[in-house]
Design a protein around this motif. Sequence first.
Motif, PDB file in Angstrom:
ATOM      1  N   ARG A 130      -3.994   4.707   3.924  1.00 25.19           N
ATOM      2  CA  ARG A 130      -4.333   6.021   3.356  1.00 25.19           C
ATOM      3  C   ARG A 130      -4.603   7.036   4.465  1.00 25.19           C
ATOM      4  NH1 ARG A 130      -2.835   9.302  -0.083  1.00 25.19           N
ATOM      5  NH2 ARG A 130      -4.423  10.670  -0.886  1.00 25.19           N
ATOM      6  N   ALA A 168       0.826  -1.212   0.000  1.00 30.49           N
ATOM      7  CA  ALA A 168       0.000   0.000   0.000  1.00 30.49           C
ATOM      8  C   ALA A 168       0.861   1.264   0.000  1.00 30.49           C
ATOM      9  CB  ALA A 168      -0.936  -0.007   1.204  1.00 30.49           C
ATOM     10  N   ASP A 199      -5.826  -1.148   3.318  1.00 30.62           N
ATOM     11  CA  ASP A 199      -5.572  -0.065   2.354  1.00 30.62           C
ATOM     12  C   ASP A 199      -6.095   1.272   2.872  1.00 30.62           C
ATOM     13  OD1 ASP A 199      -4.285  -1.732   0.594  1.00 30.62           O
ATOM     14  OD2 ASP A 199      -5.989  -1.962  -0.758  1.00 30.62           O
TER      15      ASP A 199
END
Length: 114
Positions: free
Chosen positions: A84, A43, A80
């Motif tokens: 972020r 990621a 993920d």
Amino acid sequence: MTQEPRPSTVDRFDDDDYPAYTMGRAAEMIGATPAFLRAVGEARLIAPLRSEGGHRRYSRYQLRIAARARDLVDHGTPVDAACRIVILEDQLDEALRLNERLRDDQDGGGDRTG
């Protein structure tokens, strides 16, 4: 030609950016699995360095970042999305620091005659 003195091993381990930990040890330190560390690497939250043999090596700084993502995942956030969120939090912190510095520069650089 003079060579720079090499840092001692102790100095390296005091360095938050020194890739001192293997994947197994790193996963153990943050209470995660090696698969989790691979996932946060995929990621692009962290990018472990590679040893000469190609094995992943993690720094304490990278492990602190991965631990933040693990905390989010432990509370139900997908990997993920957790990565972020951590990236965006860091970008926001940096933007706030920059704004504060610019405000300080603006306040300190004004006319002080009156």
